[in-house]
Design a protein around this motif. Structure first.
Motif, PDB file in Angstrom:
ATOM      1  N   ARG A 288      44.642  42.253  49.708  1.00  0.00           N
ATOM      2  CA  ARG A 288      43.265  42.729  49.892  1.00  0.00           C
ATOM      3  C   ARG A 288      42.702  42.296  51.231  1.00  0.00           C
ATOM      4  O   ARG A 288      41.518  42.473  51.493  1.00  0.00           O
TER       5      ARG A 288
ATOM      6  N   ARG B 170      43.169  29.671  54.908  1.00  0.00           N
ATOM      7  CA  ARG B 170      42.912  31.089  54.636  1.00  0.00           C
ATOM      8  C   ARG B 170      42.613  31.819  55.932  1.00  0.00           C
ATOM      9  O   ARG B 170      41.880  31.304  56.766  1.00  0.00           O
TER      10      ARG B 170
ATOM     11  N   VAL C 149      48.630  29.453  44.630  1.00  0.00           N
ATOM     12  CA  VAL C 149      49.210  30.789  44.654  1.00  0.00           C
ATOM     13  C   VAL C 149      50.417  30.794  43.728  1.00  0.00           C
ATOM     14  O   VAL C 149      51.255  29.892  43.794  1.00  0.00           O
TER      15      VAL C 149
ATOM     16  N   TYR D 194      47.225  33.651  53.429  1.00  0.00           N
ATOM     17  CA  TYR D 194      47.152  32.257  53.021  1.00  0.00           C
ATOM     18  C   TYR D 194      48.365  31.515  53.554  1.00  0.00           C
ATOM     19  O   TYR D 194      49.495  31.923  53.292  1.00  0.00           O
TER      20      TYR D 194
ATOM     21  N   ASP E  31      49.283  38.360  43.607  1.00  0.00           N
ATOM     22  CA  ASP E  31      47.946  38.749  43.146  1.00  0.00           C
ATOM     23  C   ASP E  31      47.373  37.684  42.190  1.00  0.00           C
ATOM     24  O   ASP E  31      46.279  37.843  41.665  1.00  0.00           O
ATOM     25  N   ASP E  32      48.133  36.613  42.010  1.00  0.00           N
ATOM     26  CA  ASP E  32      47.635  35.511  41.169  1.00  0.00           C
ATOM     27  C   ASP E  32      47.300  34.320  42.071  1.00  0.00           C
ATOM     28  O   ASP E  32      48.155  33.486  42.359  1.00  0.00           O
ATOM     29  N   ILE E  33      46.064  34.298  42.540  1.00  0.00           N
ATOM     30  CA  ILE E  33      45.607  33.264  43.462  1.00  0.00           C
ATOM     31  C   ILE E  33      44.323  32.663  42.897  1.00  0.00           C
ATOM     32  O   ILE E  33      43.289  33.327  42.854  1.00  0.00           O
TER      33      ILE E  33
ATOM     34  N   ASP F 176      47.276  38.466  49.894  1.00  0.00           N
ATOM     35  CA  ASP F 176      46.745  38.858  48.580  1.00  0.00           C
ATOM     36  C   ASP F 176      46.672  40.382  48.432  1.00  0.00           C
ATOM     37  O   ASP F 176      46.244  40.876  47.385  1.00  0.00           O
TER      38      ASP F 176
END
Lengths: 249, 249
Positions: free
Chosen positions: B42, B65, B14, B46, B7-9, B40
């Motif tokens: 969501r 992506r 990443v 990636y 979740d840290d992108i 991610d």
């Protein structure tokens, strides 16, 4: 409603085996004169009056027969390769029984990691799920055979659907394949985690099996199997209810 | 394909959390320069090049992506009362995630025997099933609310379908209800083992929820929930594939 299973039904009398007798008399405390519901495992429900409340061998008199109790409007054989984790296969047996299946045939593929399967526990699970879901017919649990032998021994009149992952050919959406099958007994073949071998897939297609798609989701073996069984169940549900369709807004 | 979740992108980079980093570097032994696939949660996949192979905090550079990876052509919220046996609910979360669901909302009915539910473990199961089934969007697991509050807070544009057992009214086959719903987000409400209370059922109908039938089989709560989710999945599968239908023989 609590259902008991008996395979000894003669002369308008039902005899429960020791396990069912103990459950009926010791656990549920049924007494002579109580009404109990018994299934024969082949599709008929019997409403009975308990006469001999013996926890080792209870006997009841048949008051009423209901053939086809909890039956479904199709004939479905699910031929599914055993999963590595047997819990997942047992889960499938329970769920497919709730939905409605006639035969579950464990088949061993060339790429199956699990080559042996004990069917006794699966039969107990199928019986318990049959009672729990209020059906009178217990799905048959076949002894394991190879995928190749299963394909070669399949009856000619069956609609054979094979689900596998090779991307090299056109697959028909499962619902479309069922529409083309029009009332024939349905057989669905689901491969192992490693998929069918190219030879197994080629043999199935030679014998007229239709490669079907269960959609874009990548499903585990047991999830694919239940999705296919649910597709058959829902297809016959919606076609039998077509007359009751809502108008589109 | 092995998927990692991050979740840290940011800034085309990443950063994996310690758990994912350990799995990537220690368990799978990825080294700097390896290509890894990261979701991610969501909806975007990636393709990345691992740059910092640190088992406590791995970092990778984004190469490509893919939005909408493993997405489905519908929006589905499954509002399902927790089962007495939590394993059955966890099983439903895994299977519904494999099939394709957007939100799983545990709802507590007046007749629910289980009134509390820890969602943390369900979120871990949903993440693991999302990765296993090659999707990039993790289903939301909502915090439990009462059936009444869930019904009152449902958006007006949703197609609300409620499955319950009262025999006192006409129910629409689920597939027919979906045909009438034409492209609206779908919400399915599944009651507890003891069914909804008459007040809950009446409230749902006042608010425009459609009582639907999942067919004649008597299904456990979690089986009914998965059958409804599968009905939505298959409905959109067959409608999107209608052009490829086989001719009837």
């Amino acid at each position: 409603m609590e259902l008991f299973f008996a395979d000894d039904i003669r002369d308008a009398r039902v005899r429960l085996d020791p396990e069912e007798s103990a459950h009926c008399v010791r656990v549920l405390r049924h007494r002579a004169g109580d009404e109990i519901s018994v299934i024969d495992g082949r599709g008929t429900l019997y409403r009975c009056a308990l006469e001999l409340a013996d926890a080792k061998g209870a006997e009841a008199r048949i008051l009423e027969r209901t053939p086809g109790f909890g039956s479904h409007p199709y004939h479905l054989t699910m031929a599914v390769c055993p999963t590595k984790n047997i819990d997942r296969y047992e889960w499938f047996v329970e769920k497919a029984t709730e939905i409605g299946v006639d035969t579950i045939a464990p088949v061993i593929g060339e790429r199956s990691e699990r080559k042996v399967l004990k069917t006794e526990r699966l039969r107990r699970l199928a019986l318990s799920a049959t009672k729990q879901s209020l059906k009178a017919a217990i799905p048959q649990i076949a002894e394991p055979v190879s995928v190749r032998d299963f394909i070669l021994s399949a009856p000619d009149d069956a609609l054979g659907l094979i689900c596998y992952c090779f991307d090299d050919m056109e697959r028909v959406p499962v619902t479309a394949a069922l529409q083309a099958g029009a009332g024939r007994p349905v057989m669905v073949l689901i491969g192992p985690e490693g998929d069918f071998s190219p030879e197994e897939a080629a043999l199935a297609r030679e014998r007229g099996w239709i490669p079907v798609s269960l959609g874009p989701s990548r499903l585990r073996t047991e999830t694919a199997a239940l999705t296919a069984a649910t597709a058959v169940y829902l297809y016959f549900l919606s076609s039998s209810a077509a007359a009751r369709r809502l108008p589109s807004p």
